[in-house]
Motif scaffolding. Structure first.
Motif, PDB file in Angstrom:
ATOM      1  N   VAL A 118       0.837  -1.196   0.000  1.00  0.00           N
ATOM      2  CA  VAL A 118       0.000   0.000   0.000  1.00  0.00           C
ATOM      3  C   VAL A 118       0.873   1.248   0.000  1.00  0.00           C
ATOM      4  O   VAL A 118       1.787   1.381   0.816  1.00  0.00           O
ATOM      5  CB  VAL A 118      -0.938   0.026   1.225  1.00  0.00           C
ATOM      6  CG1 VAL A 118      -1.790   1.298   1.228  1.00  0.00           C
ATOM      7  CG2 VAL A 118      -1.825  -1.209   1.249  1.00  0.00           C
ATOM      8  N   ALA A 119       0.570   2.141  -0.918  1.00  0.00           N
ATOM      9  CA  ALA A 119       1.208   3.454  -0.975  1.00  0.00           C
ATOM     10  C   ALA A 119       0.146   4.506  -0.708  1.00  0.00           C
ATOM     11  O   ALA A 119      -0.819   4.617  -1.474  1.00  0.00           O
ATOM     12  CB  ALA A 119       1.865   3.679  -2.330  1.00  0.00           C
ATOM     13  N   TYR A 120       0.311   5.225   0.367  1.00  0.00           N
ATOM     14  CA  TYR A 120      -0.555   6.356   0.669  1.00  0.00           C
ATOM     15  C   TYR A 120       0.128   7.618   0.152  1.00  0.00           C
ATOM     16  O   TYR A 120       1.350   7.757   0.246  1.00  0.00           O
ATOM     17  CB  TYR A 120      -0.760   6.501   2.179  1.00  0.00           C
ATOM     18  CG  TYR A 120      -1.508   5.358   2.825  1.00  0.00           C
ATOM     19  CD1 TYR A 120      -2.880   5.230   2.683  1.00  0.00           C
ATOM     20  CD2 TYR A 120      -0.831   4.418   3.608  1.00  0.00           C
ATOM     21  CE1 TYR A 120      -3.564   4.186   3.291  1.00  0.00           C
ATOM     22  CE2 TYR A 120      -1.510   3.382   4.226  1.00  0.00           C
ATOM     23  CZ  TYR A 120      -2.878   3.273   4.066  1.00  0.00           C
ATOM     24  OH  TYR A 120      -3.550   2.241   4.671  1.00  0.00           O
ATOM     25  N   VAL A 121      -0.678   8.551  -0.373  1.00  0.00           N
ATOM     26  CA  VAL A 121      -0.158   9.801  -0.923  1.00  0.00           C
ATOM     27  C   VAL A 121      -0.999  10.937  -0.354  1.00  0.00           C
ATOM     28  O   VAL A 121      -2.231  10.914  -0.468  1.00  0.00           O
ATOM     29  CB  VAL A 121      -0.260   9.823  -2.468  1.00  0.00           C
ATOM     30  CG1 VAL A 121       0.304  11.113  -3.025  1.00  0.00           C
ATOM     31  CG2 VAL A 121       0.425   8.605  -3.085  1.00  0.00           C
ATOM     32  N   ASP A 122      -0.339  11.918   0.252  1.00  0.00           N
ATOM     33  CA  ASP A 122      -1.080  13.057   0.797  1.00  0.00           C
ATOM     34  C   ASP A 122      -0.218  14.307   0.700  1.00  0.00           C
ATOM     35  O   ASP A 122       1.006  14.212   0.659  1.00  0.00           O
ATOM     36  CB  ASP A 122      -1.493  12.801   2.248  1.00  0.00           C
ATOM     37  CG  ASP A 122      -2.778  13.527   2.610  1.00  0.00           C
ATOM     38  OD1 ASP A 122      -2.779  14.769   2.611  1.00  0.00           O
ATOM     39  OD2 ASP A 122      -3.786  12.854   2.882  1.00  0.00           O
ATOM     40  N   ASN A 123      -0.879  15.464   0.680  1.00  0.00           N
ATOM     41  CA  ASN A 123      -0.146  16.725   0.590  1.00  0.00           C
ATOM     42  C   ASN A 123      -0.200  17.531   1.877  1.00  0.00           C
ATOM     43  O   ASN A 123       0.345  18.622   1.942  1.00  0.00           O
ATOM     44  CB  ASN A 123      -0.654  17.570  -0.588  1.00  0.00           C
ATOM     45  CG  ASN A 123      -2.082  18.041  -0.397  1.00  0.00           C
ATOM     46  OD1 ASN A 123      -2.755  17.713   0.575  1.00  0.00           O
ATOM     47  ND2 ASN A 123      -2.573  18.822  -1.345  1.00  0.00           N
ATOM     48  N   ASP A 124      -0.808  16.996   2.911  1.00  0.00           N
ATOM     49  CA  ASP A 124      -0.942  17.695   4.187  1.00  0.00           C
ATOM     50  C   ASP A 124       0.252  17.361   5.085  1.00  0.00           C
ATOM     51  O   ASP A 124       0.468  16.196   5.415  1.00  0.00           O
ATOM     52  CB  ASP A 124      -2.252  17.272   4.855  1.00  0.00           C
ATOM     53  CG  ASP A 124      -2.539  18.021   6.137  1.00  0.00           C
ATOM     54  OD1 ASP A 124      -1.612  18.250   6.928  1.00  0.00           O
ATOM     55  OD2 ASP A 124      -3.706  18.367   6.358  1.00  0.00           O
ATOM     56  N   PRO A 125       1.014  18.373   5.518  1.00  0.00           N
ATOM     57  CA  PRO A 125       2.192  18.108   6.346  1.00  0.00           C
ATOM     58  C   PRO A 125       1.870  17.392   7.661  1.00  0.00           C
ATOM     59  O   PRO A 125       2.656  16.571   8.134  1.00  0.00           O
ATOM     60  CB  PRO A 125       2.785  19.493   6.621  1.00  0.00           C
ATOM     61  CG  PRO A 125       2.098  20.438   5.710  1.00  0.00           C
ATOM     62  CD  PRO A 125       0.851  19.783   5.205  1.00  0.00           C
ATOM     63  N   VAL A 126       0.721  17.699   8.250  1.00  0.00           N
ATOM     64  CA  VAL A 126       0.338  17.027   9.495  1.00  0.00           C
ATOM     65  C   VAL A 126       0.056  15.548   9.233  1.00  0.00           C
ATOM     66  O   VAL A 126       0.491  14.672   9.987  1.00  0.00           O
ATOM     67  CB  VAL A 126      -0.891  17.718  10.142  1.00  0.00           C
ATOM     68  CG1 VAL A 126      -1.377  16.946  11.352  1.00  0.00           C
ATOM     69  CG2 VAL A 126      -0.553  19.152  10.506  1.00  0.00           C
ATOM     70  N   VAL A 127      -0.650  15.257   8.158  1.00  0.00           N
ATOM     71  CA  VAL A 127      -0.926  13.867   7.788  1.00  0.00           C
ATOM     72  C   VAL A 127       0.386  13.129   7.539  1.00  0.00           C
ATOM     73  O   VAL A 127       0.571  11.997   7.992  1.00  0.00           O
ATOM     74  CB  VAL A 127      -1.842  13.801   6.548  1.00  0.00           C
ATOM     75  CG1 VAL A 127      -1.914  12.381   6.002  1.00  0.00           C
ATOM     76  CG2 VAL A 127      -3.230  14.314   6.881  1.00  0.00           C
ATOM     77  N   LEU A 128       1.302  13.769   6.833  1.00  0.00           N
ATOM     78  CA  LEU A 128       2.578  13.121   6.527  1.00  0.00           C
ATOM     79  C   LEU A 128       3.366  12.816   7.801  1.00  0.00           C
ATOM     80  O   LEU A 128       3.889  11.708   7.967  1.00  0.00           O
ATOM     81  CB  LEU A 128       3.404  13.995   5.578  1.00  0.00           C
ATOM     82  CG  LEU A 128       2.831  14.125   4.168  1.00  0.00           C
ATOM     83  CD1 LEU A 128       3.544  15.231   3.400  1.00  0.00           C
ATOM     84  CD2 LEU A 128       2.912  12.805   3.418  1.00  0.00           C
ATOM     85  N   THR A 129       3.439  13.758   8.720  1.00  0.00           N
ATOM     86  CA  THR A 129       4.204  13.547   9.955  1.00  0.00           C
ATOM     87  C   THR A 129       3.555  12.491  10.839  1.00  0.00           C
ATOM     88  O   THR A 129       4.205  11.526  11.259  1.00  0.00           O
ATOM     89  CB  THR A 129       4.325  14.874  10.731  1.00  0.00           C
ATOM     90  OG1 THR A 129       5.000  15.819   9.902  1.00  0.00           O
ATOM     91  CG2 THR A 129       5.102  14.683  12.021  1.00  0.00           C
TER      92      THR A 129
END
Length: 186
Positions: free
Chosen positions: A53-64
Motif C-alpha cells: 500500500v502506498a498512501y499519498v497526501d499533501n498535508d504536512p500534518v498527515v505526513l508527519t
C-alpha cells in the motif's frame, strides 16, 4: 459526521471486494487523511497479508503523524504528493519501489475529488494516473453529488466550504462517472 462514517464503510467494502474477490494486492490511496482504524493496508491485509500500500497526501500534518503511525510496516508507505501533480506522484521513487505497475493495482481517491476545482483539471489528473495502471486495475472514488440533496443543506455546506481552505465542488452523478472512463463499473 454521517457522511464521513458512510464513506469509511464504502472504503471498507471496496477494499474487501478488491482484495478478497478481485485478487488485487497493491493499492495506491491518494488523500487518505489522518490514519484511523480500518485503513486500506489493514483492510487489504485481512485478505492478503502481503498486500502493498502506498498512501499519498499533501498535508504536512498527515505526513508527519501518518509516517509515525506506519513506521515499521513492511511494504506500506506514505509519500508526499498532490493529485493535481500526477507526474510527481507517479515519479516518486518510493511509490515505484512499492507498486509494480506491470501488475494490477487499485487506485483509491475517496472524499477527495470534490475539493479539486474544474480549472485544476481533475479529469485530466485522474486520467494520467489511470493511464499508468495496467489492465485489470481498478479505480475507487467517492464524491459528493448534487442529486437527492436538500437545497437548504446544500447551501449550508457550500457556505461552510466557501470559507474553508478548499471549496467543495459538487458534481452530478454523470460528471462523477466521467472519472471512470475506460473502466467497467462494478
Amino acid at each position: 459526521p454521517r457522511a464521513a462514517l458512510e464513506n469509511r464503510e464504502f472504503l471498507k467494502h471496496a477494499v474487501r471486494f478488491l482484495a478478497a474477490e478481485s485478487g488485487i494486492c497493491q493499492f495506491i490511496d491518494i488523500g487518505p487523511g489522518l490514519p484511523t482504524g480500518g485503513n486500506v493496508h489493514q483492510l487489504a491485509r485481512e485478505h492478503n497479508p502481503h498486500a502493498r500500500v502506498a498512501y499519498v497526501d499533501n498535508d504536512p500534518v498527515v505526513l508527519t503523524r501518518g509516517r509515525a503511525y506506519l513506521d515499521g510496516l513492511a511494504d506500506v508507505i506514505l509519500i508526499p504528493g498532490d493529485l493535481r501533480d500526477p507526474g510527481g506522484i507517479l515519479g516518486h521513487p518510493e511509490l515505484r519501489r512499492i507498486i509494480d505497475f506491470s501488475q494490477p493495482a487499485a487506485l483509491s481517491m475517496t472524499l477527495l475529488l470534490h475539493f479539486v476545482r474544474d480549472e485544476e483539471d481533475p479529469y485530466g489528473c485522474v486520467a494520467r494516473l489511470c493511464d499508468a495502471l495496467c489492465p485489470g486495475s481498478c479505480l475507487v472514488i467517492s464524491h459528493v453529488t448534487l442529486e437527492n440533496r436538500d437545497e437548504a443543506a446544500l447551501g449550508q455546506i457550500a457556505g461552510a466550504y466557501d470559507r474553508a481552505t478548499a471549496p467543495m465542488v459538487m458534481r452530478t452523478k454523470d460528471e462523477v462517472k466521467r472519472f471512470f472512463a475506460g473502466f467497467e463499473m462494478v
